[in-house]
Design an enzyme around this catalytic site. Structure first.
Site, PDB file in Angstrom:
ATOM      1  N   GLU A  52     -10.148   6.599   4.490  1.00 13.19           N
ATOM      2  CA  GLU A  52      -9.137   6.002   5.361  1.00 13.19           C
ATOM      3  C   GLU A  52      -9.128   6.636   6.749  1.00 13.19           C
ATOM      4  O   GLU A  52     -10.169   6.913   7.329  1.00 13.19           O
ATOM      5  CB  GLU A  52      -7.773   6.041   4.662  1.00 13.19           C
ATOM      6  CG  GLU A  52      -7.805   5.260   3.349  1.00 13.19           C
ATOM      7  CD  GLU A  52      -6.461   5.155   2.680  1.00 13.19           C
ATOM      8  OE1 GLU A  52      -5.472   4.860   3.373  1.00 13.19           O
ATOM      9  OE2 GLU A  52      -6.408   5.335   1.450  1.00 13.19           O
TER      10      GLU A  52
ATOM     11  N   ASP B 232       0.857  -1.172   0.000  1.00 11.48           N
ATOM     12  CA  ASP B 232       0.000   0.000   0.000  1.00 11.48           C
ATOM     13  C   ASP B 232       0.907   1.240   0.000  1.00 11.48           C
ATOM     14  O   ASP B 232       2.132   1.138   0.119  1.00 11.48           O
ATOM     15  CB  ASP B 232      -0.928  -0.027   1.217  1.00 11.48           C
ATOM     16  CG  ASP B 232      -2.249   0.674   0.953  1.00 11.48           C
ATOM     17  OD1 ASP B 232      -2.282   1.607   0.132  1.00 11.48           O
ATOM     18  OD2 ASP B 232      -3.261   0.289   1.570  1.00 11.48           O
TER      19      ASP B 232
END
Length: 578
Positions: free
Chosen positions: A466, A269
């Site tokens: 997020e 990521d």
């Protein structure tokens, strides 16, 4: 060489590569942080578009020109290995203006429509491929347990079987068009424990899970994705029982690559190796690659990553066999996906349907309709009846940004300011269109509230993504709620006119038991996307019936979350129909 199998072609290519060329293939940089000339000079393997780095103007033609420039640069390298370009098209080709934006995953979980997810996968892949991109960082396989987590809307459900079948259908749809897919975030991203303070409250935390839970709940969706042929897998920022997933050798090398026989490549990521504790940057790179990471999404420090990889090999921290395995996997995905034949996907991309085609909008409307959940309908106030005067309140009623949420044009989403976030039908537009046919008057003047037959109030969360969505207070007036909610509720609480509440949110909000008593009807709309206005109008006027069911439990308060004796406002699967 043309008669050789793809594996032999990859082996032959690998045998010609220097260490510099090999580590170049393991790099993924953000395109805004690297020039085409640097792609050529460093023989880079991959680029990505972050949630906030679209070209200007944000059009299909500009995206095609961008991809062409970088692919042409890759063709100038010694071995002419094409780039693989990745993007987060998590509910449509959502970084690009004018595309079809579908409901976020939590709403799709409420819809629970495998056939619809397959068609959505095809449409998303077609719109992505039409810009010259063939790698989508999707689907997300999280089982979101804590709605305080800012990524809750990225999860289809708390039910592993629902996650498994919907994600699989979406992947099959993407594969039908030729898209390279990415299952994420491996492993336990939705199961993290609450931390201290608001910073990284739930996101990137630690999941404390038994081996049995991992085996029975978390791994089956990944097994299905691998059996379907998913080409890439992205580890989670989070930890599993205290070990960061980006350094978790037993789960990357052992479970994923050996036990589950995953043949594709593992990509980090965004800057995620930096989460590895007690190590400097170079050591973090060495640890991650040794654990089984194949491609490093280091969008900014990509040059430092190249140096770290080289030094790791030269100093014996990374075996050359591990480098070769990583590069072999990356090259194989590039061969299999057609990049070596047509790096820019001309003329295929020009033959694909236009953005937000009529057929695409039809699928998006149907999925949005199925995603909405009717939770209260006192005295059958809905559907709206002929001759009624309806007052519509709330910024979310006429705002594409609020009904699409995060990962729409910008990473954290975007609220309309004069112009629409992207093309779409707002709730007010959808209602006005049908009202003309149904002999219904739509009002927006708050001073007419006591003269109306019905009030439709649209309450909203602010768009987020997020960790920016993490919050210890997820009420209607909490820090992530739209600031207007309190004002609107004060107005509707004071009227005797029946109130219908629509909630635009990426999770089930708390402390609703009391306000719910004042509402004649309550609908969870989740984040229904660009065609949400049409879908909502169809349902409110009774053109279609409600079929959506809650994919996650609805907790009364934050104190109830994940408790065995939790007080629920509604249980998983709850729904009403007309």
């Amino acid at each position: 060489m043309s008669n050789e199998t793809p594996k032999r072609r990859v082996s032959a290519l690998l045998s010609q590569m220097s260490l510099s060329q090999k580590v170049g293939q393991m790099i993924q940089a953000d395109w805004t942080q690297i020039s085409p000339e640097e792609v050529t000079a460093y023989e880079i393997g991959s680029l990505l578009n972050s949630g906030e780095s679209s070209p200007t103007p944000n059009t299909k033609a500009a995206w095609q020109q961008l991809l062409d420039a970088y692919q042409n640069a890759a063709q100038k390298t010694t071995l002419q290995i094409p780039l693989i370009f990745g993007i987060d098209a998590v509910h449509g080709h959502n970084n690009v203006f004018g595309t079809t934006i579908f409901p976020h995953n939590i709403g799709l979980g409420a819809a629970n429509d495998e056939a619809g997810l397959f068609e959505m996968g095809k449409i998303v892949a077609e719109e992505v491929l039409s810009t010259g991109i063939n790698w989508n960082f999707s689907p997300c396989l999280a089982l979101a347990e804590d709605p305080r987590w800012g990524r809750t809307y990225e999860s289809f459900s708390t039910d592993s079987e629902i996650v498994n079948k919907l994600a699989l259908a979406f992947t099959k749809g993407q594969h039908a068009v030729g898209m390279v897919t990415c299952a994420k975030h491996y492993l336990g991203d939705g199961n993290t424990q609450i931390g201290t303070g608001l910073a990284n409250l739930v996101d990137r935390g630690n999941a404390i899970l038994s081996d049995l839970y991992v085996k029975e709940k978390l791994l089956p969706p990944y097994r299905s994705q691998i059996e379907e042929g998913v080409q890439t897998i992205m580890p989670s920022y989070s930890s599993l029982n205290g070990v960061k997933m980006h350094q978790n050798t037993p789960y990357i090398k052992g479970v994923l690559k050996q036990k589950l026989q995953f043949q594709g490549f593992v990509v980090t990521d965004w800057q995620a190796v930096r989460e590895i504790p007690n190590a400097n940057f170079e050591e973090q790179i060495w640890i991650a690659v040794s654990a089984g990471i194949d491609m490093l999404m280091e969008p900014i420090l990509w040059k430092a990553t190249i140096l770290a990889l080289k030094r790791g090999v030269e100093n014996g921290h990374i075996p050359i066999a591990r480098i070769d395995d990583a590069v072999r996997r990356i090259l194989q995905v590039k061969w299999d996906s057609g990049l070596f034949d047509t790096p820019t996907f001309k003329p295929k991309r020009d033959e694909l349907p236009p953005f937000r085609s009529e057929s695409a909008k039809k699928v998006a409307v149907q999925l949005a309709e199925k995603s909405l959940v009717l939770l209260k309908n006192e005295d059958q106030v809905l559907p709206i009846k002929s001759g009624k005067k309806v007052l519509v309140l709330g910024e979310g009623a006429d705002n594409v940004g609020l009904q699409c949420g995060g990962w729409t044009i910008d990473w954290n989403g975007y609220i309309d300011q004069g112009e629409k976030t992207t093309n779409g039908i707002t709730i007010l537009e959808g209602l006005c269109k049908l009202a003309a046919e149904k002999n219904v008057e739509i009002w927006t003047d708050t001073q007419l509230i006591d003269q109306a037959d019905m009030v439709i109030q649209v309450l909203s969360e602010m768009p987020y993504a997020e960790m920016s969505g993490d919050s210890s207070d997820i009420s209607l007036t909490g820090p992530k709620a739209f600031f207007e909610n309190k004002k609107i509720m004060a107005l509707t609480d004071a009227t005797k006119t029946p109130v219908v509440t629509l909630l635009l949110a990426g999770r089930h909000l708390t402390h609703l038991a009391q306000p719910l008593k004042n509402w004649s009807a309550f609908i969870m709309a989740y984040l229904p996307g660009s065609e949400g206005g049409t879908a909502i109008a169809n349902l409110l006027f009774g053109e279609t019936n409600f079929t959506g069911k809650l994919p996650m439990p609805w907790y009364q308060t934050e104190a109830d979350i994940k408790k065995d004796d939790a007080q629920l406002l509604f249980d998983v699967g709850f729904s009403l129909r007309y």
